[in-house]
Design a protein around this motif. Structure first.
Motif, PDB file in Angstrom:
ATOM      1  N   ASN A 119       0.852  -1.192   0.000  1.00 21.76           N
ATOM      2  CA  ASN A 119       0.000   0.000   0.000  1.00 21.76           C
ATOM      3  C   ASN A 119       0.886   1.239   0.000  1.00 21.76           C
ATOM      4  O   ASN A 119       1.497   1.565   1.011  1.00 21.76           O
ATOM      5  CB  ASN A 119      -0.903  -0.023   1.231  1.00 21.76           C
ATOM      6  CG  ASN A 119      -1.778   1.213   1.343  1.00 21.76           C
ATOM      7  OD1 ASN A 119      -1.859   2.024   0.421  1.00 21.76           O
ATOM      8  ND2 ASN A 119      -2.429   1.363   2.485  1.00 21.76           N
ATOM      9  N   LYS A 157       0.173   4.198   0.189  1.00 16.40           N
ATOM     10  CA  LYS A 157      -0.317   5.232   1.099  1.00 16.40           C
ATOM     11  C   LYS A 157      -0.016   4.916   2.557  1.00 16.40           C
ATOM     12  O   LYS A 157      -0.413   5.672   3.444  1.00 16.40           O
ATOM     13  CB  LYS A 157      -1.821   5.422   0.901  1.00 16.40           C
ATOM     14  CG  LYS A 157      -2.183   6.059  -0.435  1.00 16.40           C
ATOM     15  CD  LYS A 157      -3.651   6.438  -0.481  1.00 16.40           C
ATOM     16  CE  LYS A 157      -3.974   7.158  -1.796  1.00 16.40           C
ATOM     17  NZ  LYS A 157      -5.406   7.554  -1.870  1.00 16.40           N
ATOM     18  N   ALA A 158       0.673   3.804   2.804  1.00 20.87           N
ATOM     19  CA  ALA A 158       0.953   3.422   4.185  1.00 20.87           C
ATOM     20  C   ALA A 158       1.756   4.497   4.919  1.00 20.87           C
ATOM     21  O   ALA A 158       1.473   4.828   6.080  1.00 20.87           O
ATOM     22  CB  ALA A 158       1.693   2.090   4.220  1.00 20.87           C
ATOM     23  N   GLN A 193      -0.512   7.464   5.624  1.00 23.10           N
ATOM     24  CA  GLN A 193      -1.413   7.147   6.726  1.00 23.10           C
ATOM     25  C   GLN A 193      -0.674   7.146   8.056  1.00 23.10           C
ATOM     26  O   GLN A 193      -1.202   7.601   9.074  1.00 23.10           O
ATOM     27  CB  GLN A 193      -2.079   5.797   6.465  1.00 23.10           C
ATOM     28  CG  GLN A 193      -3.052   5.822   5.296  1.00 23.10           C
ATOM     29  CD  GLN A 193      -3.464   4.442   4.832  1.00 23.10           C
ATOM     30  OE1 GLN A 193      -3.003   3.429   5.350  1.00 23.10           O
ATOM     31  NE2 GLN A 193      -4.327   4.390   3.827  1.00 23.10           N
ATOM     32  N   ASP A 248      -0.214  10.730   9.118  1.00 22.84           N
ATOM     33  CA  ASP A 248      -1.475  11.282   9.634  1.00 22.84           C
ATOM     34  C   ASP A 248      -1.753  10.778  11.046  1.00 22.84           C
ATOM     35  O   ASP A 248      -2.211  11.541  11.910  1.00 22.84           O
ATOM     36  CB  ASP A 248      -2.636  10.896   8.714  1.00 22.84           C
ATOM     37  CG  ASP A 248      -2.604  11.636   7.383  1.00 22.84           C
ATOM     38  OD1 ASP A 248      -1.895  12.656   7.294  1.00 22.84           O
ATOM     39  OD2 ASP A 248      -3.285  11.187   6.442  1.00 22.84           O
ATOM     40  N   LEU A 249      -1.475   9.509  11.294  1.00 21.88           N
ATOM     41  CA  LEU A 249      -1.723   8.943  12.619  1.00 21.88           C
ATOM     42  C   LEU A 249      -0.718   9.469  13.639  1.00 21.88           C
ATOM     43  O   LEU A 249      -1.057   9.660  14.813  1.00 21.88           O
ATOM     44  CB  LEU A 249      -1.679   7.417  12.553  1.00 21.88           C
ATOM     45  CG  LEU A 249      -2.905   6.788  11.872  1.00 21.88           C
ATOM     46  CD1 LEU A 249      -2.616   5.352  11.453  1.00 21.88           C
ATOM     47  CD2 LEU A 249      -4.120   6.834  12.790  1.00 21.88           C
ATOM     48  N   GLU A 285      -7.672   3.545  -2.347  1.00 24.55           N
ATOM     49  CA  GLU A 285      -6.267   3.438  -2.005  1.00 24.55           C
ATOM     50  C   GLU A 285      -5.521   2.741  -3.146  1.00 24.55           C
ATOM     51  O   GLU A 285      -5.884   1.643  -3.556  1.00 24.55           O
ATOM     52  CB  GLU A 285      -6.086   2.623  -0.720  1.00 24.55           C
ATOM     53  CG  GLU A 285      -6.621   3.341   0.504  1.00 24.55           C
ATOM     54  CD  GLU A 285      -6.414   2.522   1.765  1.00 24.55           C
ATOM     55  OE1 GLU A 285      -6.152   3.114   2.800  1.00 24.55           O
ATOM     56  OE2 GLU A 285      -6.534   1.285   1.690  1.00 24.55           O
ATOM     57  N   ARG A 297      -9.162  -0.370  10.734  1.00 25.34           N
ATOM     58  CA  ARG A 297      -8.864   0.995  10.283  1.00 25.34           C
ATOM     59  C   ARG A 297      -9.346   2.018  11.316  1.00 25.34           C
ATOM     60  O   ARG A 297      -8.631   2.976  11.641  1.00 25.34           O
ATOM     61  CB  ARG A 297      -9.524   1.252   8.932  1.00 25.34           C
ATOM     62  CG  ARG A 297      -9.022   2.510   8.223  1.00 25.34           C
ATOM     63  CD  ARG A 297      -9.873   2.816   7.004  1.00 25.34           C
ATOM     64  NE  ARG A 297      -9.797   1.809   5.961  1.00 25.34           N
ATOM     65  CZ  ARG A 297      -8.858   1.766   5.020  1.00 25.34           C
ATOM     66  NH1 ARG A 297      -7.886   2.661   5.014  1.00 25.34           N
ATOM     67  NH2 ARG A 297      -8.881   0.835   4.086  1.00 25.34           N
ATOM     68  N   ILE A 308      -2.579   0.494  10.434  1.00 27.35           N
ATOM     69  CA  ILE A 308      -2.092   0.855   9.095  1.00 27.35           C
ATOM     70  C   ILE A 308      -2.011  -0.423   8.275  1.00 27.35           C
ATOM     71  O   ILE A 308      -1.375  -1.394   8.696  1.00 27.35           O
ATOM     72  CB  ILE A 308      -0.697   1.504   9.172  1.00 27.35           C
ATOM     73  CG1 ILE A 308      -0.746   2.776  10.021  1.00 27.35           C
ATOM     74  CG2 ILE A 308      -0.164   1.811   7.773  1.00 27.35           C
ATOM     75  CD1 ILE A 308       0.633   3.277  10.421  1.00 27.35           C
TER      76      ILE A 308
END
Length: 473
Positions: free
Chosen positions: A61, A63-64, A67, A70-71, A101, A137, A142
């Motif tokens: 992924n 976008k991992a 993400q 963001d976290l 995604e 999620r 993640i």
């Protein structure tokens, strides 16, 4: 493998680090989720397609890292969501994730879909996250990517365990070219060697517990209905379930606590108790005092001497913890009777269920670029793309798909379901628990425990040993 965190503190070895240890480091600021994701991606880069080329991860992924960032930011502003906040996990590639995604298949960008390892579902668009994915999620996990698997979860035909056309051949990390064992093999291998903090697999008969036992991790196959199957590409609505595959009992119990519970999109979950137990509170070795564990000794008669010797030694561990071992505590139905059911009635049930359930799943996809919307379409797709899907000499079989397409819901199917209930529960697990006043049944992982639990719809736990409990347990 360890990495140096921004604080100068060393992260525990990724081979062994527990989710609690990783979360503790995140809470204390020793490292960030971004650093953690980078470390796992580095591990995958080393061994997945390079080096031993284990082919445990079928897609990443991209976008991992976003993400994770963001976290990390959310943690600073709002605090932690809980024990899974910022923890990287892998999902078996039959568990749907949001199509928005992007993902990297063979290092080409596509949508982050669920393919069951087949080119036929490349680019398919699901309506939503699978229920288990949505729950993880929401908890702040993640999704690092998807784990490789046996294509169509072993329902394609006579092909090796852990092989998929998209992902290649998953291999054991412990011995060159060894069998990783059963369809959740990528989840088992990736978790065992620290490519991710934990993973989810799925089981119809043995696909969580077998690769867990073979790869020295803990796998939990929940009771049918405890965990939603909505959004998971099916084999059988009577036997399928999704469960955690982790390096410790504590990690597996933690993931199970988050994914269990009712879901209106899976009717089976509505028959389970509405309140999910706190499985973490059950992690007390003192609770084994007075527990009666039964050993169906006749089921071990064909076991290798090393397996049986190791299993017998484990019984002393249980005794030392206060458990009472009832040995023998044999199933009242004969072993031969169960094998006959497994090779006849189970074949009927799974073949019919697969046709019905896969057609339902495919019809619910929002988009399938290949045009595959039925099992019949899938068979024809494989024929038309034999260079991708049916390459000789080892991977050119799709006999199970063809046999399933030829089945129907009929009297033989209904009789096979009834026979399963009788052998698995009435004359099997329930009868044994009652006859010997047992709390649980224990067997080596590779034996018939998975078959009995599969046809009964009952749970299993596999680490070094399998535990069977009835639906009352």
């Amino acid at each position: 493998m360890t990495f140096e965190a921004s604080s100068g503190a060393a992260l525990p070895d990724l081979y062994e680090a527990s989710i609690a240890e990783l979360q503790g480091g995140l809470v204390k600021g020793y490292f960030s989720s971004v650093q953690l994701v980078k470390a796992y991606l580095g591990r995958i880069e080393e061994v997945n397609l390079k080096g031993p080329a284990l082919h445990a991860v079928i897609e990443i992924n991209p976008k991992a890292l976003l993400q994770a960032a963001d976290l990390d930011a959310e943690r600073k502003v709002k605090g932690s969501r809980g024990p899974l906040h910022g923890i990287p996990l892998l999902l078996k590639d039959n568990i749907a994730t949001l199509h928005e995604e992007a993902a990297i298949y063979h290092w080409q960008i596509t949508n982050f879909s669920s393919t069951l390892g087949s080119y036929a579902l490349m680019g398919s668009v699901v309506p939503r996250d699978a229920c288990v994915a949505a729950k993880l999620r929401a908890a702040g996990a993640i999704f690092l990517g998807k784990a490789n698997l046996s294509e169509w979860a072993g329902m394609r035909g006579q092909v090796p365990n852990g092989f998929s056309a998209l992902g290649g051949q998953t291999l054991s990390p412990y011995y060159p070219n060894a069998d990783p064992y059963a369809s959740s093999s990528g989840s088992g291998v990736a978790t065992a060697i620290g490519l991710v903090a934990g993973s989810l697999g799925s089981e119809t008969d043995g696909s969580i517990v077998f690769p867990s036992g073979r790869n020295n991790i803990v796998g939990i196959k929940p009771t049918i209905g405890l965990v939603s199957r909505a959004g998971v590409i099916p084999i059988s609505s009577h036997q399928d379930t999704t469960g955690p595959m982790c390096r410790s009992v504590a990690d597996a119990a933690l993931l199970l606590s988050f994914i269990a519970g009712p879901d209106p999109r899976d009717e089976a979950t509505l028959y389970q108790p509405g309140i999910v137990p706190d499985y973490m509170r059950a992690l007390n070795k003192k609770d084994l005092k007075g527990i009666r564990l039964g050993v169906p000794r006749s089921s071990l008669r064909d076991s290798k001497a090393l397996v049986e010797d190791t299993f017998n030694a484990s019984l002393d561990v249980f005794r030392a913890l206060g458990a009472e071992i009832v040995d023998p505590a044999d199933f009242p139905d004969a072993l031969e009777e169960l094998w006959a059911s497994k090779t006849e009635e189970q074949d009927i049930v799974l073949a019919v269920d697969f046709k019905v359930d896969i057609n339902k799943y495919l019809s619910g996809l929002l988009e399938v670029p290949t045009g595959v919307k039925t099992l019949a379409d899938l068979i024809e797709f494989n024929k038309a793309h034999a260079d991708l899907e049916l390459p000789p000499p080892f991977y050119n079989d799709q006999s199970q798909l063809i046999e399933s397409e030829a089945t129907h819901v009929d009297d033989a199917y209904l009789a096979a379901l009834a026979e399963h209930f009788d052998l698995g529960r009435t004359k099997g697990i329930d009868a044994t628990l009652a006859q010997f006043s047992l709390d649980a049944i224990i067997l080596p992982t590779d034996r018939l425990a998975s078959a009995r639990a599969a046809i009964a719809g009952y749970p299993l736990i596999s680490g070094k040993y399998i535990v069977l409990r009835s639906h009352r347990g």
